[in-house]
Design a protein around this motif. Structure first.
Motif, PDB file in Angstrom:
ATOM      1  N   SER A  43       7.847   7.971  14.089  1.00 54.64           N
ATOM      2  CA  SER A  43       8.703   7.440  13.027  1.00 54.64           C
ATOM      3  C   SER A  43       8.840   5.921  13.106  1.00 54.64           C
ATOM      4  O   SER A  43       9.108   5.271  12.105  1.00 54.64           O
ATOM      5  N   VAL A  44       8.622   5.361  14.273  1.00 47.68           N
ATOM      6  CA  VAL A  44       8.668   3.908  14.428  1.00 47.68           C
ATOM      7  C   VAL A  44       7.524   3.254  13.644  1.00 47.68           C
ATOM      8  O   VAL A  44       7.673   2.161  13.110  1.00 47.68           O
ATOM      9  N   VAL A  45       6.402   3.951  13.545  1.00 39.63           N
ATOM     10  CA  VAL A  45       5.221   3.407  12.874  1.00 39.63           C
ATOM     11  C   VAL A  45       5.178   3.807  11.399  1.00 39.63           C
ATOM     12  O   VAL A  45       4.660   3.067  10.567  1.00 39.63           O
ATOM     13  N   ILE A  46       5.739   4.949  11.061  1.00 49.02           N
ATOM     14  CA  ILE A  46       5.600   5.492   9.710  1.00 49.02           C
ATOM     15  C   ILE A  46       6.190   4.567   8.655  1.00 49.02           C
ATOM     16  O   ILE A  46       5.548   4.297   7.639  1.00 49.02           O
ATOM     17  N   ALA A  47       7.388   4.049   8.863  1.00 45.28           N
ATOM     18  CA  ALA A  47       8.053   3.235   7.841  1.00 45.28           C
ATOM     19  C   ALA A  47       7.257   1.974   7.469  1.00 45.28           C
ATOM     20  O   ALA A  47       7.017   1.735   6.277  1.00 45.28           O
ATOM     21  N   PRO A  48       6.813   1.158   8.420  1.00 45.87           N
ATOM     22  CA  PRO A  48       6.044  -0.024   8.024  1.00 45.87           C
ATOM     23  C   PRO A  48       4.707   0.324   7.360  1.00 45.87           C
ATOM     24  O   PRO A  48       4.284  -0.341   6.419  1.00 45.87           O
ATOM     25  N   VAL A  49       4.056   1.380   7.835  1.00 45.86           N
ATOM     26  CA  VAL A  49       2.771   1.774   7.257  1.00 45.86           C
ATOM     27  C   VAL A  49       2.957   2.203   5.812  1.00 45.86           C
ATOM     28  O   VAL A  49       2.182   1.805   4.923  1.00 45.86           O
ATOM     29  N   VAL A  50       3.978   2.981   5.545  1.00 51.06           N
ATOM     30  CA  VAL A  50       4.243   3.430   4.179  1.00 51.06           C
ATOM     31  C   VAL A  50       4.608   2.249   3.293  1.00 51.06           C
ATOM     32  O   VAL A  50       4.148   2.154   2.145  1.00 51.06           O
ATOM     33  N   ALA A  51       5.407   1.312   3.797  1.00 51.66           N
ATOM     34  CA  ALA A  51       5.783   0.134   3.012  1.00 51.66           C
ATOM     35  C   ALA A  51       4.558  -0.690   2.629  1.00 51.66           C
ATOM     36  O   ALA A  51       4.416  -1.111   1.470  1.00 51.66           O
ATOM     37  N   VAL A  52       3.662  -0.913   3.568  1.00 52.52           N
ATOM     38  CA  VAL A  52       2.450  -1.691   3.274  1.00 52.52           C
ATOM     39  C   VAL A  52       1.557  -0.942   2.291  1.00 52.52           C
ATOM     40  O   VAL A  52       1.049  -1.523   1.327  1.00 52.52           O
ATOM     41  N   SER A  53       1.385   0.349   2.490  1.00 48.68           N
ATOM     42  CA  SER A  53       0.528   1.141   1.609  1.00 48.68           C
ATOM     43  C   SER A  53       1.074   1.190   0.188  1.00 48.68           C
ATOM     44  O   SER A  53       0.321   1.036  -0.787  1.00 48.68           O
ATOM     45  N   LEU A  54       2.373   1.408   0.043  1.00 46.50           N
ATOM     46  CA  LEU A  54       2.966   1.465  -1.296  1.00 46.50           C
ATOM     47  C   LEU A  54       2.963   0.100  -1.976  1.00 46.50           C
ATOM     48  O   LEU A  54       2.771   0.013  -3.191  1.00 46.50           O
ATOM     49  N   SER A  55       3.146  -0.966  -1.203  1.00 49.84           N
ATOM     50  CA  SER A  55       3.050  -2.320  -1.780  1.00 49.84           C
ATOM     51  C   SER A  55       1.637  -2.574  -2.296  1.00 49.84           C
ATOM     52  O   SER A  55       1.454  -3.144  -3.374  1.00 49.84           O
ATOM     53  N   GLY A  56       0.655  -2.147  -1.528  1.00 48.61           N
ATOM     54  CA  GLY A  56      -0.732  -2.303  -1.963  1.00 48.61           C
ATOM     55  C   GLY A  56      -1.037  -1.484  -3.205  1.00 48.61           C
ATOM     56  O   GLY A  56      -1.709  -1.964  -4.121  1.00 48.61           O
ATOM     57  N   ALA A  57      -0.538  -0.263  -3.252  1.00 51.62           N
ATOM     58  CA  ALA A  57      -0.767   0.585  -4.429  1.00 51.62           C
ATOM     59  C   ALA A  57      -0.118  -0.012  -5.671  1.00 51.62           C
ATOM     60  O   ALA A  57      -0.696   0.022  -6.764  1.00 51.62           O
ATOM     61  N   ALA A  58       1.069  -0.590  -5.511  1.00 48.54           N
ATOM     62  CA  ALA A  58       1.745  -1.213  -6.647  1.00 48.54           C
ATOM     63  C   ALA A  58       1.002  -2.463  -7.123  1.00 48.54           C
ATOM     64  O   ALA A  58       0.987  -2.767  -8.320  1.00 48.54           O
TER      65      ALA A  58
END
Length: 148
Positions: A43-58
């Protein structure tokens, strides 16, 4: 949607905690407890990875190159641990030997079949991220000029 797979996996694992208490000594209980351990530590890694991925998708529709870069970083950051867990699980299952329970271990030992079941969601996450990476890099910018 692929960016949210690690979050969905962690949420499903956390929600299954009540089931884990009922079946602690069974095969499914052992698999769930291992998933739970990975979800808590990851869970320490999941939040930043999801934030970067969703920012890229947007950003893909407005600034394709920046969006592709951010999406690539996010997908790669999700792919590497999932692929490592998949490789470790499959190699352990194929080795045929069931490792003995370490008295200091935080997780229970798994049989070969349980290890393959444990590995399945990580293989799905790794495969989905590979699919996204291939799609990102085989598709060029839209017919409009890139604003980056």
């Amino acid at each position: 949607m692929v960016a949210l797979l690690p979050v969905l996996f962690a949420a499903a694992t956390m929600l299954s905690a009540h089931y884990l208490d009922e079946h602690r000594q069974s095969g499914i209980g052992d698999v769930l407890s291992n998933w739970y351990f990975i979800a808590v530590i990851g869970s320490v890694v999941i939040a930043p990875v999801v934030a970067v991925s969703l920012s890229g998708a947007a950003a893909l529709t407005r600034r394709f190159r920046i969006g592709r870069l951010l999406s690539t970083v996010g997908c790669t950051a999700a792919l590497l641990p999932a692929a490592a867990l998949t490789y470790a699980g499959i190699s352990e299952a194929l080795s045929g030997g069931i490792r003995q329970q370490d008295p200091n271990s935080w997780t229970p030992s798994l049989s070969a079949l349980e290890t393959l079941v444990f590995t399945a969601p990580f293989a799905v996450i790794a495969g989905a991220n590979i699919w996204v990476l291939v799609r990102l890099w085989t598709r060029g910018p839209s017919t409009q000029d890139d604003k980056a």
